[in-house]
Design a protein around this motif. Structure first.
Motif, PDB file in Angstrom:
ATOM      1  N   ILE A  88       0.886  -1.270  -0.013  1.00 14.10           N
ATOM      2  CA  ILE A  88      -0.162  -0.238  -0.027  1.00 14.10           C
ATOM      3  C   ILE A  88       0.849   1.199  -0.034  1.00 14.10           C
ATOM      4  N   GLU A  89       0.795   2.142  -1.089  1.00 12.80           N
ATOM      5  CA  GLU A  89       1.584   3.150  -1.316  1.00 12.80           C
ATOM      6  C   GLU A  89       0.857   4.242  -2.040  1.00 12.80           C
ATOM      7  N   LYS A  90       0.981   5.415  -1.389  1.00 11.21           N
ATOM      8  CA  LYS A  90       0.447   6.896  -2.168  1.00 11.21           C
ATOM      9  C   LYS A  90      -1.097   6.596  -2.603  1.00 11.21           C
ATOM     10  N   ASP A  91      -1.785   6.234  -1.842  1.00 13.34           N
ATOM     11  CA  ASP A  91      -3.227   6.028  -2.168  1.00 13.34           C
ATOM     12  C   ASP A  91      -3.587   4.978  -3.249  1.00 13.34           C
ATOM     13  N   ARG A  92      -2.595   3.955  -3.320  1.00 13.02           N
ATOM     14  CA  ARG A  92      -2.768   2.971  -4.217  1.00 13.02           C
ATOM     15  C   ARG A  92      -2.419   1.742  -3.805  1.00 13.02           C
ATOM     16  N   TYR A  93      -2.523   0.514  -3.935  1.00  9.14           N
ATOM     17  CA  TYR A  93      -2.283  -0.808  -3.552  1.00  9.14           C
ATOM     18  C   TYR A  93      -1.995  -1.862  -4.602  1.00  9.14           C
ATOM     19  N   PHE A  94      -1.089  -2.795  -4.225  1.00 12.04           N
ATOM     20  CA  PHE A  94      -0.519  -3.734  -5.402  1.00 12.04           C
ATOM     21  C   PHE A  94      -0.732  -4.958  -4.934  1.00 12.04           C
ATOM     22  N   PHE A  95      -1.104  -5.812  -5.835  1.00 10.07           N
ATOM     23  CA  PHE A  95      -0.781  -7.338  -5.576  1.00 10.07           C
ATOM     24  C   PHE A  95       0.376  -8.086  -6.158  1.00 10.07           C
ATOM     25  N   ARG A  96       1.133  -8.388  -5.398  1.00  5.68           N
ATOM     26  CA  ARG A  96       2.644  -8.830  -6.060  1.00  5.68           C
ATOM     27  C   ARG A  96       2.960  -7.790  -7.106  1.00  5.68           C
ATOM     28  N   GLY A  97       3.019  -6.754  -6.922  1.00  8.04           N
ATOM     29  CA  GLY A  97       3.518  -5.537  -7.635  1.00  8.04           C
ATOM     30  C   GLY A  97       2.797  -5.020  -8.546  1.00  8.04           C
ATOM     31  N   VAL A  98       1.521  -5.781  -8.847  1.00  9.26           N
ATOM     32  CA  VAL A  98       0.476  -5.285  -9.806  1.00  9.26           C
ATOM     33  C   VAL A  98      -0.505  -4.423  -9.264  1.00  9.26           C
ATOM     34  N   ASP A  99      -0.874  -3.381 -10.013  1.00  7.79           N
ATOM     35  CA  ASP A  99      -1.956  -2.410  -9.691  1.00  7.79           C
ATOM     36  C   ASP A  99      -3.270  -3.276  -9.236  1.00  7.79           C
ATOM     37  N   ALA A 100      -3.664  -3.157  -7.683  1.00 10.45           N
ATOM     38  CA  ALA A 100      -4.934  -4.191  -7.427  1.00 10.45           C
ATOM     39  C   ALA A 100      -6.362  -3.744  -8.137  1.00 10.45           C
ATOM     40  N   THR A 101      -6.252  -2.411  -8.307  1.00 10.55           N
ATOM     41  CA  THR A 101      -7.649  -2.009  -8.752  1.00 10.55           C
ATOM     42  C   THR A 101      -7.838  -2.540 -10.223  1.00 10.55           C
ATOM     43  N   GLU A 102      -6.531  -2.335 -10.924  1.00 14.58           N
ATOM     44  CA  GLU A 102      -6.552  -2.788 -12.398  1.00 14.58           C
ATOM     45  C   GLU A 102      -6.748  -4.046 -12.555  1.00 14.58           C
ATOM     46  N   LEU A 103      -6.046  -5.023 -11.645  1.00 12.31           N
ATOM     47  CA  LEU A 103      -6.413  -6.581 -11.738  1.00 12.31           C
ATOM     48  C   LEU A 103      -7.730  -6.611 -11.320  1.00 12.31           C
ATOM     49  N   ALA A 104      -8.445  -6.148 -10.619  1.00 12.95           N
ATOM     50  CA  ALA A 104      -9.820  -6.396 -10.017  1.00 12.95           C
ATOM     51  C   ALA A 104     -10.714  -6.110 -11.453  1.00 12.95           C
ATOM     52  N   LEU A 105     -10.389  -5.133 -12.004  1.00 11.67           N
ATOM     53  CA  LEU A 105     -11.318  -4.703 -13.289  1.00 11.67           C
ATOM     54  C   LEU A 105     -11.137  -5.510 -14.345  1.00 11.67           C
ATOM     55  N   ARG A 106     -10.163  -5.928 -14.606  1.00  6.48           N
ATOM     56  CA  ARG A 106      -9.814  -6.975 -15.478  1.00  6.48           C
ATOM     57  C   ARG A 106      -9.795  -8.532 -15.471  1.00  6.48           C
ATOM     58  N   HIS A 107     -10.163  -8.879 -14.260  1.00  7.23           N
ATOM     59  CA  HIS A 107      -9.902 -10.342 -13.946  1.00  7.23           C
ATOM     60  C   HIS A 107     -11.233 -10.581 -13.059  1.00  7.23           C
ATOM     61  N   SER A 108     -11.628 -11.957 -12.797  1.00 10.52           N
ATOM     62  CA  SER A 108     -12.544 -12.247 -11.644  1.00 10.52           C
ATOM     63  C   SER A 108     -11.846 -12.328 -10.347  1.00 10.52           C
ATOM     64  N   TYR A 109     -12.670 -12.530  -9.557  1.00 12.22           N
ATOM     65  CA  TYR A 109     -12.159 -12.936  -8.073  1.00 12.22           C
ATOM     66  C   TYR A 109     -11.378 -14.085  -7.951  1.00 12.22           C
TER      67      TYR A 109
END
Length: 418
Positions: A88-109
């Motif tokens: 979690i850094e600068k009002d963003r968060y990342f899963f294994r280095g990948v932007d978590a919000t972009e990951l969630a918008l493009r991929h299923s749970y």
């Protein structure tokens, strides 16, 4: 001797798996967990199948483990845990280095869960449970009183699933991942249905929807639910996640670790927060304005639910994504306007931004769901993250998270009480 340094110019000293495990104070299986997580590198012995390890690399890892243990024992400082999962850094968060919000918008749970567990994307990933596992969980949950909360139902389903699994004490990565892929859909299937279906299959979001409301879902509503699940998979060391890692540090099996997380989740300052925001939004909708509702919250000495997050200066990025998706859901418009009214009214006095609990409340209040629905969504989603953290902890030195108490009671020896 093993500790003898190699002569200059000679090949680097190599250790066997047994020697490496002894030096690190772990089981041989844990040595290979270190390798799979990139904390150690291995090489086949010449002419053999056994793995060998660079002595310097092993000793450096052992020193890091000792420093971590020394730095978290009775120092009074925050517990710091190495993790490769979430930043979690600068009002963003990342899963294994990948932007978590972009990951969630493009991929299923399900796909995001697999990414968090393995570091690999698995297109079309699905989570299904055998009928026998579901039957055991349903029988246990069916014996509970009707007013039992969804989180309690999931905790009972977890315990029942553990009791039925003779392999629950296998803490190898493959076994724990097998548990995760069955446990999560079992937890969903064990919840009572609001909408009957001949086939309890399809994406996990659809199966969960049937247990949250009797309203027919559209594609936009299902996308909000699936994205919410993906966004909530993990959020670094939240209180429930820390409980999971403590359990895993004591080598509790995966079911027990998840049960520990579910216990902490029920706190009103954690998973249950969205329920408070849900009820507040219903009050705002009923009164037509947020002003009296916010005034009542503040007069009672309560914080306004759904606002502020200690890790973000601006709006919670999870809320930002969900609000954007909710704009595509026509039935969510009144609750969205109510949420914006809450934020604007509160901003007159203190600059607090919306967090994910408020976004979940807009969703649950709009779709005919109970106030507990946000907590249910949170618990199902976060189970995947808890499993990921348990896996990481199984690869660390056992019982490393053992802070010392700072005794402030009467100085001994005291006389025996009469």
């Amino acid at each position: 001797m093993r500790d003898q340094q190699p002569a200059p110019g000679s090949p680097a000293r190599r250790l066997s798996t047994k020697e490496t495990a002894e030096l690190l104070g772990v089981k041989p299986e844990t040595v290979y967990a270190y390798v799979s997580r990139g904390q150690l590198s291995s090489r086949r012995a010449p002419g053999g199948r056994a793995s060998t390890f660079d002595a310097g690399e092993v000793e450096a890892l052992a020193r890091r483990n000792r420093r971590e243990a020394a730095g978290t024992s009775g120092t009074g400082t925050d517990l710091s845990v190495r993790t490769r999962l979430t930043l979690i850094e600068k009002d963003r968060y990342f899963f294994r280095g990948v932007d978590a919000t972009e990951l969630a918008l493009r991929h299923s749970y399900e796909e995001v869960a697999e990414w968090l567990w393995t570091g690999r994307l698995t297109p079309g990933a699905s989570l299904t449970a055998p009928r026998s596992a579901v039957a055991v969980a349903r029988r246990a949950v069916g014996a509970l009183p009707e007013h039992t909360s969804p989180t309690d139902r999931m905790r009972v389903a977890t315990i029942a699933s553990a009791a039925e699994d003779p392999l629950r004490f296998d803490l190898s990565e493959n076994a724990v991942l097998g548990t995760a892929r069955v446990l999560i859909p079992t937890l969903v299937a064990a919840l009572p249905v609001h909408r009957e279906s001949r086939h309890d299959d399809g994406p996990l979001a659809l199966r969960l929807w049937r247990r949250l409301t009797g309203i027919d879902p559209g594609d936009a509503e299902l996308r909000v639910l699936d994205t919410a699940l993906a966004l909530l998979v993990d959020h670094d060391l939240a209180a429930s996640t820390l409980a999971v890692r403590l359990a895993a540090s004591a080598r509790a099996h995966a079911y027990a670790a998840v049960s520990a997380g579910l216990g902490v989740l029920e706190g009103p300052l954690h998973g249950a927060s969205s329920g408070l925001a849900h009820r507040m939004l219903l009050d705002v909708l009923d009164q037509g304005t947020a002003v009296p509702v916010i005034a009542d919250e503040l007069r009672a000495g309560r914080r306004v639910p759904g606002l502020g997050h200690r890790l973000y200066q601006g709006e919670d990025p999870r809320a930002t994504v969900l609000f954007r998706l909710l704009e595509e859901v026509p039935r969510a418009r009144p609750a969205l306007l109510a949420a914006r009214d809450v934020v604007a009214t509160t901003a007159r006095h203190t600059p607090l931004h919306a967090n994910v609990d408020l976004a979940l409340a807009v969703f649950t209040a709009s779709c005919g769901m109970p106030a507990t629905a946000g907590e249910t969504i949170f618990a199902v989603a976060r189970t995947a993250g808890w499993i990921a953290h348990a896996l990481e902890e199984y690869g660390e030195r056992p019982l490393r998270m053992r802070p010392s108490g700072h005794y402030v009671g009467p100085k001994p020896p005291q006389p025996l009480p009469e």
